[in-house]
Each structure stands twice: as structure tokens, then as C-alpha cells.
Design a protein around this motif. Structure first.
Motif, PDB file in Angstrom:
ATOM      1  N   UNK A   5       0.892  -1.157   0.000  1.00 26.17           N
ATOM      2  CA  UNK A   5       0.000   0.000   0.000  1.00 26.17           C
ATOM      3  C   UNK A   5       0.929   1.205   0.000  1.00 26.17           C
ATOM      4  N   UNK A   6       0.753   2.101  -0.966  1.00 21.78           N
ATOM      5  CA  UNK A   6       1.644   3.262  -1.035  1.00 21.78           C
ATOM      6  C   UNK A   6       0.816   4.548  -1.008  1.00 21.78           C
ATOM      7  N   UNK A   7       1.254   5.505  -0.190  1.00 13.73           N
ATOM      8  CA  UNK A   7       0.449   6.697   0.098  1.00 13.73           C
ATOM      9  C   UNK A   7       1.128   7.967  -0.414  1.00 13.73           C
ATOM     10  N   UNK A   8       0.327   8.836  -1.000  1.00 11.37           N
ATOM     11  CA  UNK A   8       0.870  10.153  -1.359  1.00 11.37           C
ATOM     12  C   UNK A   8      -0.261  11.177  -1.310  1.00 11.37           C
ATOM     13  N   UNK A   9       0.100  12.392  -0.969  1.00  5.79           N
ATOM     14  CA  UNK A   9      -0.872  13.479  -0.893  1.00  5.79           C
ATOM     15  C   UNK A   9      -1.148  14.070  -2.274  1.00  5.79           C
ATOM     16  N   UNK A  20       0.268  -3.511  -6.090  1.00  9.03           N
ATOM     17  CA  UNK A  20       0.422  -2.174  -5.496  1.00  9.03           C
ATOM     18  C   UNK A  20      -0.920  -1.443  -5.418  1.00  9.03           C
ATOM     19  N   UNK A  21      -1.223  -0.946  -4.224  1.00  8.15           N
ATOM     20  CA  UNK A  21      -2.457  -0.200  -4.004  1.00  8.15           C
ATOM     21  C   UNK A  21      -2.066   1.234  -3.636  1.00  8.15           C
ATOM     22  N   UNK A  22      -2.325   2.180  -4.547  1.00  9.98           N
ATOM     23  CA  UNK A  22      -2.006   3.585  -4.289  1.00  9.98           C
ATOM     24  C   UNK A  22      -3.194   4.258  -3.600  1.00  9.98           C
ATOM     25  N   UNK A  23      -2.937   4.939  -2.489  1.00 12.45           N
ATOM     26  CA  UNK A  23      -4.028   5.671  -1.815  1.00 12.45           C
ATOM     27  C   UNK A  23      -3.654   7.151  -1.746  1.00 12.45           C
ATOM     28  N   UNK A  24      -4.530   7.977  -2.331  1.00 14.33           N
ATOM     29  CA  UNK A  24      -4.302   9.425  -2.375  1.00 14.33           C
ATOM     30  C   UNK A  24      -4.833  10.086  -1.103  1.00 14.33           C
ATOM     31  N   UNK A  25      -4.005  10.979  -0.518  1.00 13.22           N
ATOM     32  CA  UNK A  25      -4.481  11.730   0.661  1.00 13.22           C
ATOM     33  C   UNK A  25      -3.346  11.981   1.626  1.00 13.22           C
ATOM     34  N   UNK A  26      -3.573  12.818   2.635  1.00 11.18           N
ATOM     35  CA  UNK A  26      -2.544  13.046   3.656  1.00 11.18           C
ATOM     36  C   UNK A  26      -2.248  11.723   4.379  1.00 11.18           C
TER      37      UNK A  26
END
Ligand SMILES: C[S@@+](CC[C@H](N)C(=O)[O-])C[C@H]1O[C@@H](n2cnc3c(N)ncnc32)[C@H](O)[C@@H]1O
Length: 219
Positions: free
Chosen positions: A90-94, A115-121
Motif C-alpha cells: 500500500x503506497x500513500x501520497x498526498x 500495489x495499491x495507491x491511496x491518495x491523501x494526507x
């Protein structure tokens, strides 16, 4: 003083030639990022750091990773390549302005499905992952420095004993050891290193690789 080799460009090139294996698509993504985003490409981890992440994932039988800070997806791609077939990240980016680049390269190697991209703070997303009882074997922290302590504390909630937490940029251009360097980012990194120094939840070491990387094992 302990033995210490002074690093330089020649030695770095030698290291890359003899000490690092990089998939051609990893290299292509690095070069694409440099060509299209210029200086911002320095946000990517270096190929030797990618190699180290892969080494740790393979040798510690890591199955599930969480990454804080996706950018153009080089570190996520590198980790995905090392994970087993059923492994996940799981990879996170704002910010999602670079996500198309990331996805293009993840899909070139058919690791996109891992890969699961999650947008947000990231702090908010991590809180949501905690509420979902998610647990990760490895967490890689590589986003805004001012939140490193918070990311680290949330990482402790998202992991179990023996999990690995890796934190990038902890030597911050070598400025952390300089008493006269007190710009905002350096102070943030000094504070983080100070906070983690005597933390009893982990054992750790700072590796002088690239911009410095702290490797922790939860105890
Ligand atoms: C150093 S780059 C990540 C590089 C990436 N790990 C790699 O090696 O290719 C840092 C990323 O963190 C993201 N970021 C900054 N603040 C953030 C926040 N509060 N939450 C989530 N992501 C954030 C930025 O948008 C940027 O893409």
C-alpha cells in the motif's frame, strides 16, 4: 575514529557497477523521472537503497509493505519486484500528479496488481488503516520530514513484533551532525533522530547510504 571510506563520484559509480542489481525497467523509470521532472528526481531513493530494500524484503520473508511517499513509484516498483507473487504494497501520497508515471511503470512489469495507491494526507490514511486493523511486515517512511515522528508512531500501531520500519533521509545531507545547521528541515531531522535514539519499542541503526537510512526492528 572507526574506519571510514570517503565517498566520491568514482566510488559511487563503482558501487553501482559492482554492488547493485537494477532491473532495466527500474533504470528506465529513474531516467524518465530525471528527464521529465529534472531536479525533483532527487526525491527518488537511489539504486543501492532500492537494492537494500529488496534484500531485506527477500531475506526477512516480507509479504505486506506500507510506503509513505510514492512520488513516481520507483521505490514501490523496487519493493514490488522483491515481494512474493501474493505480496502487496500500500503506497500513500498526498499528490497524484506523478501517479500516472508510477502506474505506467508498475504495469510494464505486471507488478501493478501488487500495489495499491491511496491518495491523501498519509497521517489520515494511516489512521484509517489502523481502524481497519491492517498490519504490515515492513513500513518505508519517505515523505514530509515534519511528520516523521507521527509516521513512526502510527507505524508502531500498524506493525507487530519483528516488523521492519525503514526511514529515509535521516542523515539529511550530512547536516544533522553540524551544530551550526539549524534550517527547518535539518532541525526536523535532528529532532526525529533524537526522538528515536532511546525509543524502547525498536532496535535500530542508521546506515550511511545515500542520504542516510534508519533501519528499525520492532521488539
Ligand atoms: C521523497 S518523495 C518519495 C519518493 C519515493 N519513495 C521514491 O523513492 O520514488 C516524497 C513524497 O511524499 C509526498 N508527501 C509529502 N507530504 C505528504 C503527506 N502529508 N502525505 C502523503 N504524502 C506526502 C510528496 O508528494 C512526495 O511525492
Amino acid at each position: 575514529m572507526f574506519k571510514l571510506i570517503e565517498n566520491n563520484k568514482n566510488l559511487q559509480e563503482y558501487l553501482l557497477k559492482f554492488g547493485v542489481t537494477e532491473h532495466p525497467i527500474q533504470r528506465e523509470l529513474r531516467e524518465y523521472t530525471l528527464k521529465n521532472l529534472g531536479n525533483a528526481a532527487s526525491m527518488q531513493i537511489s539504486p543501492d537503497q532500492a537494492c537494500l530494500l529488496q534484500f531485506i524484503i527477500k531475506s526477512s520473508n516480507i509479504q505486506n509493505c506500507l510506503e509513505i511517499g510514492t512520488f513516481t513509484g520507483y521505490s514501490a516498483l523496487s519493493m514490488a519486484l522483491a515481494l512474493p507473487e501474493n505480496g502487496t504494497i500500500v503506497t500513500l501520497d498526498i499528490d497524484n500528479k506523478n501517479t500516472d508515471i508510477a502506474k505506467m511503470y508498475w504495469n510494464k512489469l505486471n507488478v501493478g496488481k501488487k500495489i495499491d495507491f491511496i491518495l491523501g494526507p498519509a497521517l489520515e490514511t494511516m489512521e484509517e488503516l489502523i481502524n481497519l486493523d491492517r498490519v504490515f511486515d515492513l513500513i518505508f517512511i519517505d515523505a514530509d520530514k515534519k511528520n516523521y515522528k507521527n509516521y513512526f508512531l502510527k507505524s508502531l500501531e500498524l506493525t507487530e513484533k519483528d516488523a521492519i520500519i525503514i526511514v529515509d533521509n535521516t542523515l539529511w545531507k550530512g547536516k544533522v551532525s553540524d551544530n551550526n545547521s539549524n534550517d527547518e528541515k535539518t532541525v526536523e531531522m535532528k529532532n526525529f533522530n533524537n526522538f528515536i535514539k532511546d525509543n524502547r519499542s525498536i532496535e535500530k541503526m542508521i546506515l550511511p547510504i545515500a542520504d542516510g537510512m534508519t533501519i528499525c526492528r520492532k521488539i
